[in-house]
Enzyme design. Sequence first.
Site, PDB file in Angstrom:
ATOM      1  N   LYS A  48      41.940 -80.943   8.477  1.00  0.00           N
ATOM      2  CA  LYS A  48      42.948 -81.760   9.207  1.00  0.00           C
ATOM      3  C   LYS A  48      44.054 -80.861   9.739  1.00  0.00           C
ATOM      4  O   LYS A  48      43.778 -79.728  10.133  1.00  0.00           O
ATOM      5  CB  LYS A  48      43.472 -82.875   8.290  1.00  0.00           C
ATOM      6  CG  LYS A  48      42.338 -83.667   7.632  1.00  0.00           C
ATOM      7  CD  LYS A  48      42.779 -84.922   6.941  1.00  0.00           C
ATOM      8  CE  LYS A  48      41.559 -85.634   6.368  1.00  0.00           C
ATOM      9  NZ  LYS A  48      41.887 -86.931   5.780  1.00  0.00           N
ATOM     10  N   HIS A  83      37.038 -89.383  13.873  1.00  0.00           N
ATOM     11  CA  HIS A  83      37.704 -89.555  12.572  1.00  0.00           C
ATOM     12  C   HIS A  83      38.712 -90.700  12.682  1.00  0.00           C
ATOM     13  O   HIS A  83      39.350 -90.871  13.723  1.00  0.00           O
ATOM     14  CB  HIS A  83      38.412 -88.252  12.162  1.00  0.00           C
ATOM     15  CG  HIS A  83      38.844 -88.276  10.729  1.00  0.00           C
ATOM     16  ND1 HIS A  83      39.971 -88.960  10.323  1.00  0.00           N
ATOM     17  CD2 HIS A  83      38.292 -87.737   9.616  1.00  0.00           C
ATOM     18  CE1 HIS A  83      40.079 -88.831   9.001  1.00  0.00           C
ATOM     19  NE2 HIS A  83      39.079 -88.104   8.558  1.00  0.00           N
ATOM     20  N   GLU A 141      41.590 -91.017  11.693  1.00  0.00           N
ATOM     21  CA  GLU A 141      42.955 -90.584  12.060  1.00  0.00           C
ATOM     22  C   GLU A 141      43.064 -90.363  13.569  1.00  0.00           C
ATOM     23  O   GLU A 141      44.100 -90.643  14.170  1.00  0.00           O
ATOM     24  CB  GLU A 141      43.311 -89.317  11.264  1.00  0.00           C
ATOM     25  CG  GLU A 141      43.523 -89.652   9.782  1.00  0.00           C
ATOM     26  CD  GLU A 141      43.199 -88.528   8.809  1.00  0.00           C
ATOM     27  OE1 GLU A 141      43.064 -87.360   9.234  1.00  0.00           O
ATOM     28  OE2 GLU A 141      43.061 -88.826   7.604  1.00  0.00           O
ATOM     29  N   GLU A 179      33.401 -93.090   6.282  1.00  0.00           N
ATOM     30  CA  GLU A 179      34.685 -92.855   5.626  1.00  0.00           C
ATOM     31  C   GLU A 179      35.518 -94.138   5.645  1.00  0.00           C
ATOM     32  O   GLU A 179      36.157 -94.450   6.655  1.00  0.00           O
ATOM     33  CB  GLU A 179      35.462 -91.753   6.365  1.00  0.00           C
ATOM     34  CG  GLU A 179      34.771 -90.417   6.390  1.00  0.00           C
ATOM     35  CD  GLU A 179      35.772 -89.278   6.588  1.00  0.00           C
ATOM     36  OE1 GLU A 179      35.843 -88.417   5.690  1.00  0.00           O
ATOM     37  OE2 GLU A 179      36.499 -89.274   7.594  1.00  0.00           O
ATOM     38  N   GLY A 234      42.440 -90.019   1.447  1.00  0.00           N
ATOM     39  CA  GLY A 234      43.719 -89.475   0.986  1.00  0.00           C
ATOM     40  C   GLY A 234      44.455 -90.348  -0.004  1.00  0.00           C
ATOM     41  O   GLY A 234      45.636 -90.150  -0.267  1.00  0.00           O
TER      42      GLY A 234
HETATM   43  P1  13P Z   1      40.267 -86.994   1.537  1.00  0.00           P
HETATM   44  O1  13P Z   1      39.101 -86.285   0.917  1.00  0.00           O
HETATM   45  O2  13P Z   1      41.542 -86.200   1.462  1.00  0.00           O
HETATM   46  O3  13P Z   1      40.391 -88.400   1.089  1.00  0.00           O
HETATM   47  O4  13P Z   1      39.955 -87.054   3.126  1.00  0.00           O
HETATM   48  C1  13P Z   1      38.732 -87.549   3.553  1.00  0.00           C
HETATM   49  C2  13P Z   1      38.616 -87.323   5.007  1.00  0.00           C
HETATM   50  O5  13P Z   1      39.294 -87.950   5.794  1.00  0.00           O
HETATM   51  C3  13P Z   1      37.681 -86.285   5.454  1.00  0.00           C
HETATM   52  O6  13P Z   1      37.472 -86.358   6.837  1.00  0.00           O
END
Ligand code: 13P
Length: 247
Positions: A11, A95, A97, A165, A171
Amino acid sequence: MARTLIAGNWKMNGLRASLVEITAIAGGVTPAKENVEALICVPATLLMQAADQARESALNIGGETCHTNEKGAHTGDVSAEMLADAGASYVIVGHSERRADHDETSEIVASQAAAALRAGITPIICVGETAAERDSGKAIEVVTGMLRDSLPEGASAESVVIAYEPVWAIGTGNVATVEAVDEMHNALRSCLADVYGAAADLIPILYGGSMKPDNAGDLLAVKNVNGGLIGGASLKATDFLAIYAKA
Ligand code: 13P
């Protein structure tokens, strides 16, 4: 059977000093395990150097998103061709995000995945439901719909990777239950079979969302889970390699 892919997503984390982790991961995944690939997707600023450091190892390096076009007047954007030129062999697209922060729709994600294929790199196409969508009982419908709309036209089963995901698990430390992951990954596999036929079995379907060394074994043991997309736990070589060891 699909290969297993243990992938990290850094990220917007990592300065040049963080590249010591790449060297440590590259050392830890060499020699390569049969049918298990390792990948770290890094910010564009670190890509060239990370790829150089990983070159003699079994570690792949990838990008975190790409523009749909090959080049042109798109200030600040990075094309899939640029990622490939810098040494990337994979790129994450769609993703949650990016979908949330940059309004990337599944239609855009499909074009980004097509751009990756045009550049000769493998897109990791991400899908996942929000907490509200899961609470309303619509998770399977939402996520399979997202998958159908995010697949690039004309792709072969050998050329794509899918990552499930759940947004509420990213997170947060709230990992999805093995039962929920099993149900979703089976639904995604059937959805892929509708598009690619028997070859759909070759497509790795990764789980992402608070995957850590202590829960990775259970998640990776689920039938249609072919690896992980790991955020926080990919930033430290010891954590990432502990997950890789479970694959
Ligand atoms: P985390 O493993 O920090 O929860 O993040 C997952 C993620 O978004 C991977 O692309």
